[in-house]
Write an enzyme that holds these catalytic residues in place. Structure first.
Site, PDB file in Angstrom:
ATOM      1  CG  PHE A  85      16.753  19.378   6.356  1.00 17.72           C
ATOM      2  CD1 PHE A  85      17.437  18.375   5.856  1.00 17.72           C
ATOM      3  CD2 PHE A  85      15.755  19.905   5.610  1.00 17.72           C
ATOM      4  CE1 PHE A  85      17.306  18.017   4.453  1.00 17.72           C
ATOM      5  CE2 PHE A  85      15.639  19.582   4.339  1.00 17.72           C
ATOM      6  CZ  PHE A  85      16.394  18.473   3.967  1.00 17.72           C
ATOM      7  CE  LYS A  86      17.733  20.428   1.747  1.00 18.09           C
ATOM      8  NZ  LYS A  86      17.388  20.953   0.396  1.00 18.09           N
TER       9      LYS A  86
END
Length: 480
Positions: free
Chosen positions: A123-124
């Site tokens: 998700f980063k």
């Protein structure tokens, strides 16, 4: 839009003025002086927008010192199906963060908001790809260079390095806890050979790495002389970019802005769920924000008891959801600032207590009784819980989830409400934690073709002690 420090003793600045830095000069974190408010009519009007154009509508409220055409162009360059497809065709790829419903449990629909479709499978990437483009834009405009110092517990490092590799005027120095990440996570970072990327494996835990980054940020002379910036979630640009997918998730899960949705967020450093808090403060109809921790349950303890007790390095456990092996949640200060009525002096005093005594206690303070109005709930998950959840979701729904997402699903199931959809923020593809997946399911996780040989590639990494002076010396040496 102006930005203030959570500790109340730094001048207000604009978005571009704070973008390339990290901590404010007084050691606080930046937040806007007010949260823009979104009306139900605006929400419904956004339902037909692409992810990039939705991002423009939200971020233009916070980045008003970037010309409209430039910001829209940066966002359309960042959020494309080609970038967010894991190198393979997918259903609903145009959504960038597709919503996959698992089913109905206890009278509530539960689904996964897929955030792991970017280049490093976590998700980063959702924020970091934008940050890379924003940095390049801002540096060219100012005629400057930037040397990024970051700390990672697993996914921030690879996301930052993949976003910054080859960027003009940027070097990256990334600290990671030696031997504390999965083999896949380590290989993703250490196999990069780009000359502007430097990996430092620190003898310690993530909190030691994070403490070094903060110490360097607080050395204002060193920071200025060496043009040091940060990509950790202490950087406001990271957090505000993540606000967008809460809006996207809400819009995908509802048909009308009269509906409410809850989110469960696997959380260690409080950055991901801090973005949800900001979305809720803007008026997004979020019923609850559920903090899901692993055995390092500092945040769960606070939301249950009002006691914030940061653990020492020796007390921080190494778990099978290693990206959440964090005992000092940096972004928690942003929420505390709001909880304390945006009183910078009070917030500064509380975090001085963290530095001096290891924490603070609000259990008997009237302000803790007000915490419910912010929508927070919490829970924790253990190794045995996540193995059982991985098996259950695989058997019940035919979906393989990673260890951190499993922590989220386990805790989400404890907070379901009839008629209110619950979205669990997926954090990474299972392949990033393949050892635990195989332990849970007895079979390997699927690996995207681009990463088939990642662990056999040559690695480039320097071992270093948990010593801020060693880190400074390394940076100085590689800038000359």
């Amino acid at each position: 839009m102006r930005y203030q420090s959570t500790r109340g003793n730094s001048p207000q600045q604009s978005f571009l003025e704070i973008l390339l830095g990290g901590l404010a000069p007084d050691g606080g974190l930046y937040l806007p002086t007010e949260y823009p408010q979104i009306t139900p009519a605006q929400l419904d009007a956004w339902r037909s927008l692409s992810y990039a154009d939705l991002a423009y509508e939200i971020l233009s409220l916070y980045c008003d010192d970037i010309p409209e055409d430039d910001l829209r162009s940066l966002l359309r360059k960042t959020y494309t199906e080609q970038v967010y497809c894991n190198g393979r065709p997918q259903d609903n790829a145009k959504d960038i963060t597709p919503l996959h419903w698992l089913g109905e449990e206890q009278g509530a629909r539960i689904g996964l908001l897929s955030l792991s479709n970017g280049p490093t499978l976590a998700f980063k990437d959702m924020a970091m790809q934008l940050l890379g483009n924003l940095f390049e834009y801002a540096l060219k405009r100012a005629g400057q260079n930037l040397n990024i110092l970051g700390a990672t517990s697993g996914d921030t490092g690879s996301a930052a390095e993949y976003a910054m590799r080859g960027k003009e005027g940027v070097k990256v120095f990334m600290l990671s806890p030696r031997g504390k990440m999965s083999a896949f996570q380590s290989a993703q970072m250490y196999s990069l050979q780009d000359p502007n990327i430097f990996n430092l494996a620190v003898a310690g835990v993530f909190d030691d790495c994070q403490d070094i980054v903060k110490a360097v940020s607080n050395d204002h002379a060193f920071k200025a002389n060496n043009q040091i910036g940060t990509v950790n979630s202490i950087n406001w640009g990271r957090v505000v970019a993540q606000v967008v997918y809460y809006f996207q998730g809400y819009l995908l899960a509802t048909k009308s802005s009269s509906e409410k949705v809850s989110f469960t967020v696997p959380s260690g450093n409080f950055g991901n769920i801090c973005a949800g808090h900001i979305a809720r403060m803007m008026g997004l109809p979020i019923e609850h924000l559920v903090v899901a921790t692993n055995e390092n349950d500092v945040l769960d303890e606070f939301f249950r008891t009002g006691v914030y007790r940061a653990r020492k390095s020796a007390e921080t456990l190494h778990t099978s959801s290693p990206s959440m092996d964090i005992s000092k949640a940096s972004n928690f200060e942003r929420f505390v600032f709001d909880l304390m009525g945006q009183d910078g002096k009070l917030t500064a005093d509380m975090f001085k207590q963290v530095d001096q005594f290891g924490g603070f206690d609000l259990s008997k303070d009237s302000v803790f009784k007000e915490i419910g109005k912010y929508g927070f709930q919490s829970g924790r998950s253990t190794h045995e819980n996540r193995l059982a959840t991985i098996r259950n979701v695989d058997e019940q729904y035919g979906i393989m989830i990673d260890t951190h997402t499993a922590d989220g699903v386990k805790v989400a199931r404890e907070h379901l409400q009839t008629g209110i959809p619950m979205l669990v923020l997926e954090t990474a593809l299972p392949i990033k934690f393949e050892e635990t997946i195989e332990l849970a399911l007895g079979r390997p996780a699927e690996c995207p073709p681009a990463f088939k040989d990642i662990k056999s590639k040559p690695q480039r990494v320097e071992n270093i002690d948990a010593d801020v002076n060693q880190v400074k010396a390394f940076i100085t040496q590689h800038l000359n």
